[in-house]
Design an enzyme around this catalytic site. Structure first.
Site, mmCIF file in Angstrom:
data_model
loop_
_atom_site.group_PDB
_atom_site.id
_atom_site.type_symbol
_atom_site.label_atom_id
_atom_site.label_comp_id
_atom_site.label_asym_id
_atom_site.label_seq_id
_atom_site.Cartn_x
_atom_site.Cartn_y
_atom_site.Cartn_z
ATOM 1 N N HIS A 179 0.856 -1.199 0.000
ATOM 2 C CA HIS A 179 0.000 0.000 0.000
ATOM 3 C C HIS A 179 0.881 1.234 0.000
ATOM 4 O O HIS A 179 1.466 1.592 1.014
ATOM 5 C CB HIS A 179 -0.913 0.004 1.221
ATOM 6 C CG HIS A 179 -2.065 0.958 1.105
ATOM 7 N ND1 HIS A 179 -1.928 2.245 0.622
ATOM 8 C CD2 HIS A 179 -3.385 0.803 1.384
ATOM 9 C CE1 HIS A 179 -3.108 2.848 0.633
ATOM 10 N NE2 HIS A 179 -4.013 1.990 1.084
ATOM 11 N N GLU A 316 -11.613 -3.349 -4.168
ATOM 12 C CA GLU A 316 -11.527 -1.955 -3.723
ATOM 13 C C GLU A 316 -10.853 -1.116 -4.795
ATOM 14 O O GLU A 316 -10.051 -0.229 -4.490
ATOM 15 C CB GLU A 316 -10.761 -1.831 -2.397
ATOM 16 C CG GLU A 316 -11.412 -2.602 -1.263
ATOM 17 C CD GLU A 316 -10.844 -2.243 0.106
ATOM 18 O OE1 GLU A 316 -11.628 -1.774 0.931
ATOM 19 O OE2 GLU A 316 -9.636 -2.418 0.338
ATOM 20 N N CYS A 334 -11.725 7.399 0.646
ATOM 21 C CA CYS A 334 -10.277 7.637 0.606
ATOM 22 C C CYS A 334 -9.747 7.737 -0.818
ATOM 23 O O CYS A 334 -8.729 8.392 -1.053
ATOM 24 C CB CYS A 334 -9.528 6.518 1.326
ATOM 25 S SG CYS A 334 -9.566 6.684 3.115
ATOM 26 N N CYS A 400 -9.736 3.891 7.795
ATOM 27 C CA CYS A 400 -8.929 4.864 7.069
ATOM 28 C C CYS A 400 -9.685 6.133 6.718
ATOM 29 O O CYS A 400 -9.144 7.231 6.756
ATOM 30 C CB CYS A 400 -8.360 4.235 5.799
ATOM 31 S SG CYS A 400 -9.574 3.366 4.816
#
Lengths: 647, 647
Positions: A179, A316, A334, A400
């Site tokens: 990530h 995602e 996000c 997040c």
């Protein structure tokens, strides 16, 4: 290719805006305290005491990132407001982080207490470097806001440790994080400290990504059982799975060879943000070219009309061109925030209104929809249609989005203006001020506007002495007929517009006024014919805002709404239950359910249409008035066959 | 409420049909040999030798079901064809099963060699009783087809063992299987053997399901770590998860209290089939009522136009009313097969054409789409739209669908006719014969038709002596203007039609002829206004067949196709590359991609329309001619706004 512009910083800009100020105040008064309580309740602070023992609930490997983003957002608040209570909470959190930091600089609770022997063995999934990146961003923000070096020094020690572990030197790991986040954070740290080691490490992480042999393959081969998730992809071959997995992390090819935005959307946005940063810092044309190609593919083929990103909940992330389903859109909050980050960085490299337009699209739609009117609850995913069961939540296991929203909104004033050798640019329309210096003269722009409800903007300049500089004012792409005056004299926009900015290059005097008028009629937006969810449908927009229809306003499922093929007679209203939002009302029809009670399929003609007034509200405000279906894409091609059967 | 009808059995009926016979022959010559080889290759036969040792690849707990379904299909073939090679393969497989059976009758390799201590501890997931059910069905079919008792005796011993383990007696487990199948299998075993213990056990399993305390909750509580899959449902509460999990297995409420079809679609169909069986066998009105309620909710709200079932791939099952997305439709082949099973059972209880219509819809569309033209590859899921990447596969890790298709098609003749105290019924239009006895007189119906390409059907009666009985002929719901003659004399259908069947109650003589004419113009079918994927769209149907548009025929993505609001001038053709299928051609338009090269969203009007001939092919034949997009629901409401801009 020098980096052209820098933002007018948080401390040199302010927001005093009818639309944004209440939201930012709410962040300070409601959202940040609520989030602090959640960090406490869920054990995220306690974990930093390193008291975990086998049998206890395990801290998550990326809990530090939640704490860090909260500190970052709180720091932005502290930059503007004296708030001793908030300051002491921030200091306490930093004390905990200091206590959790290991002698060698390492700072991750999970790999300190739960799996102490396994540091850096799961770059694919464990998010260690991601957490480090957020800590670094928090450290930089905290220092800039408060002048304190407490957290900055912690994160510099951590970054130094990371620089010793990763790289191409002997004994170093040639890996990078699954990530992305550390990359852009290290550029921020470099800018804050001037230490070139951090820029070099960021460059290494970006350049190394996707090189062969693939690091994640090597790492996977070291594991007792492979981490690549075979079960999820029932019918894919092993080779397809591995490719999917590499793409999920944007590690399928060297970054300069990447053309399509793929994989996890937030990861992609953070990577592309770092690529833009490094293109500027390293004067790297090939990296800028890759950014521009990815930008064009993203905004031309894989972006929701709301600025939301990510069609697949399972991934995602991205799927394929024009695959933008509405009900099942993931469009993680996000990811839209990440698009704001990337767009802003692109805008600093190239002053093109297309970057500002997308920044604005994401900010006013796909980002803002993530938070409730009362500032207490959040959407993780932001679909463009709902059957009515969608609710924002106070918190998530993977949390997040809430603190990410907080850090964006509390730092918003730094997105409004920028300056560089070629003058000053106004990118967003938000009442407040921005201050900068031209050749030793302090210049302040004061902006007044009722945007996004109204398109009139007044910019007043204040300065100690006259100064000559170009003032570039963004002309939003959504506006067909902008007009602009300087001290009451209309400017011929055609002759001064460069890349979508009106560039007013002249000698300015104290008290000069620029007025911009951006007429914002409601319009019907169509999507590319290959976007299935939008085929035969249209979305209402007004100014930068995407509108949606909610069941609460029309009394039927918005799926039953049929608009005319053009918007010819829209009216607007104000909805006080939605904080004074401007609503749009257009004449249209709804399909009748009469005759369909027990029928699912019929061959005797389509549903009967009934005339109706269709009220639409800004998309970002949906799901604030109880349950009910919602829809952005509305049938808009009136059917002659159906119309002839209307009641 | 006695069970009204029984099927005219496989041995008393035949198929000699232009449409079905080649498919059934292909089953025998291609599909079953290929599947036998796959069972061999994948170790499913070898596993039955019980040679597994730690470190070897594990047999799957439900591998027996694949072997069983293959034996069942092969048995149906052996009922019709002398085939020594196939017979010896079947016998060899049965020998292996005999060798794997334990002294107490138990028969599951996984729980014999891999986890020998854990029999019946994971009813939720491990499919032991499901496997037993398929073995039982195979044993009954094998015995009926060949007269051999080898497999029948194995499965009776196994069923006896199961009856000793499960029930409400002291020391017995009050459980039931996560995946229903044993229930309907036990009814078959009861019918084949007359042993009432099997009917009682089936009744127990169905009645116990969903009673409180919930068995799966109790079982889960016994496990070291819960099996309920928390991770998959990120935002659900624990209570919501548990409810979802109970519904997944139709174990959320006693079956008589179930109203909506929920959960895994194949499981649901197998349960409802058993409920229908038991409603008949036990003369149980409350169970029939539950069946009828579930039927009405299923076919009125949760069924694809193809007869496919299951909107969610993650759940492999149902979601909510009218949620029938096309591109992401799961519509598992086995679920459509299960719908055929259930519809057939309902039809045996109540002779209503609505049951026959749905049986036909599923059979000719959602079932047949599961297999390729060449009989070698299979779809697991059957979406109603595809961007072009869909391929049938030869086999699957979970290989339920291929042998399920085989056993349905090889037993198809038993679905055509039925008889009971009230005479004979013709349910499907398939050339061939059905024989039955009326008061000691042998009567044979010979059917000749080119269905489904043409709606003319001739039924010729042959009998040793005249006989008086009602002959009921289904009038398909898709047909607006059926006509029927007996020996050339037209019958007034209005006066003889009962529940959608023309009931011809008269004295019949040898040589009598009934001719049925079912005109089948192409029509545009609309879905309920709340079906999002079909909103503003229509599907072409002709007779029982749903049509689709494939890119290979129209040269563009079918998403670009726009049909008129009614079908007024369709023509038909014959496509030899699709086995002589009748194609439908209608005038329409396609949207142009010109002007959209770099644009994703525009507010200056919709795409330009260009006139085009739209060719549609039967849905069940899609994806047989290489890659390319496909779509069932096509835009059909021509937009005046768009039409005025057509090129």
């Amino acid at each position: 290719m020098p980096m052209r512009h820098v933002p007018v910083s948080l401390t040199r800009s302010s927001i005093e805006d009818h639309f944004w100020s209440p939201k930012i105040q709410q962040m300070r008064e409601v959202t940040l305290p609520v989030q602090h309580a959640m960090l406490q309740e869920t054990g995220r602070f306690d974990a930093l005491r390193l008291q975990w023992k086998p049998g206890d609930d395990q801290p998550h490997p990326f809990w530090e990132s939640d704490v860090a983003k909260w500190i970052e957002a709180a720091s932005y608040v502290l930059a503007k407001h004296h708030d001793p209570d908030l300051e002491s909470k921030v200091d306490a959190a930093i004390d905990l982080l200091a206590g959790a930091q290991q002698p060698d600089g390492y700072l991750n609770v999970f790999f300190t207490v739960v799996k102490p022997g396994e540091r850096w063995t799961d770059l694919l999934d464990a998010h260690e470097l991601y957490g480090a990146g957020h800590l670094i961003e928090a450290g930089v923000a905290h220092h800039a806001a408060t002048g304190k070096r407490t957290l900055l020094e912690i994160v510099m020690r951590y970054a130094d440790h990371i620089a010793s572990v990763f790289g191409r030197g002997p004994g170093q790991k040639r890996g990078y994080c699954g990530h992305e986040e550390i990359e852009l954070a290290l550029v921020r740290l470099y800018r804050a400290t001037g230490v070139s080691r951090y820029l070099e490490l960021a460059t290494y992480f970006v350049d190394e990504r996707g090189q062969q042999p693939f690091y994640f393959d090597l790492e996977d081969a070291e594991r007792p059982s492979p981490s690549y998730f075979a079960d999820e992809w029932r019918f894919a071959t092993r080779a397809e799975e591995v490719q999917l997995f590499r793409e999920y992390n944007q590690a399928h090819a060297p970054v300069r060879e990447q053309a399509d935005p793929v994989g996890h959307a937030v990861r992609a946005m953070y990577l592309y943000s770092a690529m833009a940063d490094l293109a500027g810092e390293n004067d790297d044309a090939s990296l800028l070219e890759a950014c521009e190609r990815l930008w064009s593919r993203l905004t031309g083929r894989r972006m929701y009309v709301t600025g939301g990103l990510g069609s697949s909940a399972l991934l995602e992330g991205f799927t394929e061109d024009y695959d933008l389903p509405d009900e099942t859109a993931y469009a993680e909050t996000c990811a839209a925030i990440g698009l704001v980050f990337w767009a802003h960085r692109m805008l600093m490299l190239r002053r093109k209104s297309s970057y500002g337009d997308i920044l604005e699209r994401a900010l006013y739609n796909g980002v803002l929809s993530g938070i409730s009117l009362d500032g207490r609850s959040f959407f993780y995913d932001n679909p463009l249609a709902s059957k009515g069961a969608a609710h924002r939540h106070e918190w998530f296991g993977v949390a997040c989005c809430p603190p990410n929203l907080a850090r964006l909104l509390t730092s918003l004033s730094s997105y409004v203006y920028s300056h560089g050798d070629d003058g000053v640019a106004v990118h967003l329309y938000v009442s407040g001020t921005g201050a900068f210096e031209v050749g030793g003269t302090e210049v302040t722009i004061r902006q007044e506007t009722s945007y996004p409800w109204d398109g009139s903007v007044k910019l007043s300049l204040a300065m100690g002495a006259p100064a000559e500089f170009p003032l570039a004012v963004r002309l939003p792409g959504w506006c067909d007929r902008p007009s602009l005056s300087v001290n009451g004299h209309e400017v011929d926009l055609a002759s001064v517009t460069v890349d979508g900015y009106a560039v007013l290059d002249r000698a300015w005097n104290d008290g000069d006024e620029v007025t911009l008028d951006l007429p914002m009629p409601a319009v019907l937006v169509r999507a590319h014919p290959l976007v299935s969810a939008a085929s035969g449908r249209g979305a209402l927009m007004r100014g930068p805002l995407v509108y949606c229809v909610e069941q609460v306003d029309v009394g039927v499922d918005p799926l039953q709404v049929v608009l005319a093929s053009e918007v010819t007679s829209a009216t607007t209203g104000v909805d006080e239950s939605l904080g004074g939002a401007v609503t749009v009302c257009v004449p249209g029809h709804t399909t009748s359910l009469v005759g369909w009670e027990d029928e699912l399929y019929r061959s005797d003609g389509g549903p009967v249409l009934e005339e109706a007034e269709i009220v639409a509200v800004p998309y970002h405000l949906w799901a604030n008035r109880g349950d009910g279906a919602m829809r952005v894409w509305l049938r808009s091609a009136s059917s002659t066959g159906e119309a002839s059967r209307s009641a």
